[in-house]
Each structure stands twice: as structure tokens, then as C-alpha cells.
Design a protein around this motif. Structure first.
Motif, mmCIF file in Angstrom:
data_model
loop_
_atom_site.group_PDB
_atom_site.id
_atom_site.type_symbol
_atom_site.label_atom_id
_atom_site.label_comp_id
_atom_site.label_asym_id
_atom_site.label_seq_id
_atom_site.Cartn_x
_atom_site.Cartn_y
_atom_site.Cartn_z
ATOM 1 N N PHE A 189 0.654 -1.262 -0.040
ATOM 2 C CA PHE A 189 -0.071 -0.071 0.068
ATOM 3 C C PHE A 189 0.787 1.265 -0.160
ATOM 4 C CE2 PHE A 189 -3.337 -2.469 2.402
ATOM 5 C CZ PHE A 189 -3.979 -3.147 1.248
ATOM 6 N N ASP A 190 2.140 1.149 0.078
ATOM 7 C CA ASP A 190 3.167 2.130 0.125
ATOM 8 C C ASP A 190 4.348 2.127 -0.979
ATOM 9 O OD1 ASP A 190 4.084 4.659 1.025
ATOM 10 O OD2 ASP A 190 5.079 3.511 2.798
ATOM 11 N N PHE A 191 3.794 1.583 -2.175
ATOM 12 C CA PHE A 191 4.567 1.177 -3.023
ATOM 13 C C PHE A 191 5.275 2.194 -4.094
ATOM 14 C CE2 PHE A 191 5.983 -3.634 -4.191
ATOM 15 C CZ PHE A 191 6.681 -3.585 -3.014
ATOM 16 N N ASP A 192 5.860 3.486 -3.694
ATOM 17 C CA ASP A 192 6.369 4.340 -4.524
ATOM 18 C C ASP A 192 7.616 3.898 -5.278
ATOM 19 O OD1 ASP A 192 7.712 4.897 -2.482
ATOM 20 O OD2 ASP A 192 7.013 6.976 -1.932
ATOM 21 N N PHE A 193 8.322 4.866 -5.919
ATOM 22 C CA PHE A 193 9.555 4.350 -6.341
ATOM 23 C C PHE A 193 10.703 4.232 -5.355
ATOM 24 C CE2 PHE A 193 13.833 5.439 -8.162
ATOM 25 C CZ PHE A 193 13.855 4.934 -9.137
ATOM 26 N N GLU A 194 10.522 4.959 -4.211
ATOM 27 C CA GLU A 194 11.755 4.876 -3.478
ATOM 28 C C GLU A 194 11.433 3.703 -2.548
ATOM 29 O OE1 GLU A 194 14.559 6.706 -2.969
ATOM 30 O OE2 GLU A 194 14.128 7.947 -4.552
#
Length: 456
Positions: A189-194
Motif C-alpha cells: 500500500f506504500d509502493f512508490d519508486f523509493e
């Protein structure tokens, strides 16, 4: 198989389960043997288990006692699995309206409680027993073991994290239990690029035997890996869950990770329902624990090659029996044996619900599964639907069955913003009903935007 995996399977896992007063390890070992029995023998065992369950339900459940009487059904005279056709379908609405009457009296004080994520737009609260839980875990471990993710293997889970607040002690217990099992978790649920970059580096260090995850986040992660260089790890297998794995997703995942990807089918009501084996010729049903029927709209059983509604009977939940429960998915009937040699019946395919991802202002794709997990603990919500109207606006329709206080509404908004970001406007619409689509389905999350890419 490495030394720790052998030690875990033969000593640590059985000892841990025995210490908890659970029979899971023995059920797992028995299931690893029974999978090689003939289909006829497995069905005969199903019939015995079904008869015992229905006789018990008639004696101890007010709902089933009245139902069997009304339909002149005699469970002790059950002659074949086909006799189940004499009973009506159990729906989610019937469970909501008859929760207390469905519960078998001897388990009323010890019933375990759980809620579904509401991936049909309707959260469901239900009960089950410790013994049923043992069966479910045993079936899941057996199915995963076919695909290189058996007990004691190093597993990475790209999963939705719990939305509930946890005490420090509980967090520590989870941490040590995961290390004991050799599991590592990443919040999809927190899968951004970083976060994806961090996840890739952690996996390179961890070197997992298998990766297990929600289908769409796995697909997005595979695209990220393909766009940002080769990995320094290669798992033996990828297991997808929560949604159907489509061929284009399977291809992308396999290209990124350099191993085979497999489709699994489960739910919170029963855990693993069916799972591909190494041959990938269909999904083997957990027959020792469940009876799976595929029905046409007129109630008849679908023929081989036909698609129909999936209806499930849980053979070991004596606390709150699920008999002919319509789960809300469609399945394809197969009458072909699998070349792996297992006698377990096959599902040709499963068409589950499709949940659109929600885009955040900072460029993340938030999996649609975020919302069912959030709403499952809200008994006031009968049905919900989330629509992304623009990059900065979510409209959430709610059909309520109980009054919903302003305080709870603000708490709900806070939790949603933790997932989508503080810059997203959240608008709630209290409505009397949410209509079906033209195909007769509920769409739970709807995005009117084009998906974003995680390419750098």
C-alpha cells in the motif's frame, strides 16, 4: 532443501504447533499424503465429512435445523455429494441476518471472529473454530509447497499491512515469528519508486526462495524491476493472490524475476481454495477441507468448459457452518486430470473481482485492496464504492445499515488519507443503494484516470 528448512519441517514447526495446542502440522503431513489418492476416494472422504457436519449442524444450529425441516432434508440419509443440490444457496445477506442462529451452540463462547475485506463492496462478519483454522493453514501450506514456498522456505510477502494499531509487544511477537518462519513483509500500500527500490535492495540481501503477493502490486513491481536494471536475486517461484493473474501479467512477472509465476485462489472465509501446481494445468481444489460447486444461473451444475458461480461448503467449520455459500466469483469447470498425478479436482480458471488501483498525487498506484481491508472493520457500512474522479478527488459512496457518527467519519477519512496522501480530497456520499454494472457485478474501486508508471 537447506538445513534450516529440514529442521523447521521436521522439528520446529511440529513442536511450535503442538506447543500452541494445534494439530496443524499433523494435518499438513496427512494432506501431503492424501493429495495422491484417487478422485473417487477423495470424494468418498468428502461425503463422510459432509454427512458428519450436516448432522451436527442440524442438532446444534437453529438456522440449519429450521432450514432442513423446511426443505424436508435428512442429513443422516445423505447418499451422495449431489444431495447438496436439495439445499438452497447461503448468501452474504442471509449470514448477516441470521448470524446468531447460524452459530452452533457448543461453540458460542469459543467462536473465533473474522471479517472479510468486502471486495464485493460488502464487508462480512463471520465465525469459525480453532479446528477449522488448523485445516485452513494446513491446506495453504500444502498448496504453497507445490510451488517452492513450503514450510521453512525463505518467503518475501508483498502484501497489505494491518490497518489496526498494534502494541509494542504485539509488534515484537510478529517480528520474531516472521524471523522464525523466515518470512519478510513489504507494504504494497506504500509502493512508490523509493519503496520499490528499498524493497528490491532488501530482497537482494534476503535472497528469497519465493515471493508471494497481491497480483497487481507484483505486476507493478515487475515493471519497475524491468525498467530499473536487473536484480541480484532470483527466486524459484512467484505466487500471486487476491486477484486473477492474467497472461500478460504472468509474462511480465516471469521476465522480471526469471522464474515461473503461479495463480492461487483464496479468501478470508476459507483461506486457500485452489492453487496451481508445478504443471499449471488448472487450480487444484483443497478437497479435504472444501466442496466447490460451479453453478449456472438456473441452479444446475455447470458442465466441463462452462463458467459458473462458485459455491463452497466448508467441511470443518463446526462453529458456524458454511453450506453452499456463494462467494461472488466465477469459475470454469474442468473434468481433466492433472499430469502431476494428484487426484485433487481441478478448477479450470477463476474470474474474481477486479479492483482498480487509485493514483496518488505523488505518483503511487495504491492497490484497490487497500479499501476492502479498511472497511471490513466497520459494521455500520453495508456496502461501499470508491471512485477516483480526478488526481485529487475520491468520492466514496456508503450504504449504511447503522448510524455513522461524525467522529467515525473523520477517523475513516484520516485512515484513507494515510494511504492516499493528505492532498487528496475525500468526499462521502451516503446513498440508499449502489447499482450493479451492466454485467451484473459490483465495482468496488473505480479509477477514471490512466495508470501511472513507476519508470524512473
Amino acid at each position: 532443501m537447506d538445513i534450516y528448512q529440514k529442521l523447521y519441517q521436521r522439528v520446529l514447526f511440529p513442536a511450535f504447533e503442538a506447543g500452541k495446542g494445534r494439530n496443524t502440522a499433523a494435518l499438513y503431513e496427512a494432506a501431503c499424503q492424501s493429495q495422491w489418492r484417487s478422485l473417487d476416494e477423495l470424494r468418498s472422504n468428502q461425503l463422510d465429512s459432509l454427512r458428519k457436519l450436516l448432522v451436527y449442524a442440524q442438532k446444534h444450529s437453529t438456522y440449519y435445523r429450521q432450514l432442513f425441516s423446511a426443505w424436508d432434508f435428512k442429513p443422516d440419509r445423505l447418499q451422495s455429494l449431489g444431495d447438496l443440490e436439495k439445499l438452497p444457496i447461503l448468501t452474504k445477506d442471509l449470514i448477516r441476518k441470521n448470524f446468531n442462529d447460524l452459530v452452533c451452540a457448543p461453540y458460542r463462547a469459543s467462536l473465533w471472529k473474522k471479517s472479510t475485506g468486502g471486495s464485493t463492496g460488502q464487508p462480512l462478519h463471520f465465525g469459525y473454530t480453532k479446528e477449522s483454522y488448523e485445516w485452513r493453514v494446513a491446506m495453504s501450506k500444502r498448496g504453497y509447497s507445490w510451488l517452492g514456498a513450503g514450510p521453512g522456505t525463505k518467503q518475501a510477502h508483498i502484501w497489505g499491512v494491518s490497518l489496526e494499531s498494534r502494541s509494542t509487544i504485539k509488534k515484537l511477537k510478529e517480528y520474531f515469528h516472521q524471523r522464525f518462519d523466515r518470512h519478510i513483509y513489504f507494504n504494497c500500500f506504500d509502493f512508490d519508486f523509493e519503496q520499490m527500490l528499498c524493497c528490491m535492495k532488501s530482497l537482494e540481501k534476503f535472497q528469497p526462495d519465493a515471493i508471494i503477493g497481491y497480483t497487481n502490486p507484483l505486476y507493478e513491481f515487475a515493471r519497475f524491476i524491468s525498467s530499473n536494471g536487473e536484480t541480484l536475486f532470483q527466486p524459484k517461484s512467484i505466487l500471486s493472490a487476491a486477484e486473477k493473474l492474467y497472461p500478460f501479467q504472468r509474462e511480465s512477472i516471469e521476465n522480471a524475476f526469471g522464474c515461473k509465476a503461479y495463480n492461487t485462489y483464496g479468501c478470508r472465509e476459507f483461506m486457500l481454495i485452489a492453487c496451481e501446481c508445478e504443471k499449471r494445468e488448472g487450480l487444484h481444489i483443497s478437497m479435504e477441507n472444501l466442496i466447490v460447486e460451479i453453478l449456472q444461473d438456473d441452479g444446475r451444475h455447470a458442465k466441463p468448459g462452462e463458467m459458473g458461480r462458485i459455491v463452497i461448503t466448508d467441511l470443518h467449520n463446526y462453529g458456524m457452518p458454511f453450506v453452499r455459500y456463494e462467494i461472488g466469483d466465477l469459475g470454469l469447470v474442468s473434468d481433466l486430470p492433472c499430469s502431476c498425478g494428484r487426484g485433487l479436482e481441478l478448477l479450470g480458471d477463476v474470474v474474481g473481482r477486479s479492483l482498480d488501483a487509485i493514483q496518488t498525487v505523488n505518483g503511487r498506484n495504491l492497490p484497490g485492496e487497500f479499501f476492502p481491508r479498511l472497511f471490513r472493520e466497520l459494521p455500520e457500512v453495508y456496502r461501499f464504492q470508491v471512485t477516483q474522479e480526478s488526481l485529487k478527488l475520491l468520492v466514496i459512496k456508503l450504504v449504511l445499515c447503522e448510524p455513522f457518527s461524525n467522529k467515525k467519519m473523520e477517523e475513516l477519512k484520516h485512515h484513507i488519507k494515510c494511504g492516499v496522501g493528505q492532498n487528496m480530497e475525500i468526499r462521502f456520499d451516503i446513498v440508499p443503494d449502489i447499482p450493479l454494472t451492466a454485467s451484473g457485478k459490483y465495482r468496488v474501486t473505480i479509477s477514471n484516470l490512466q495508470p501511472v508508471s513507476h519508470e524512473n
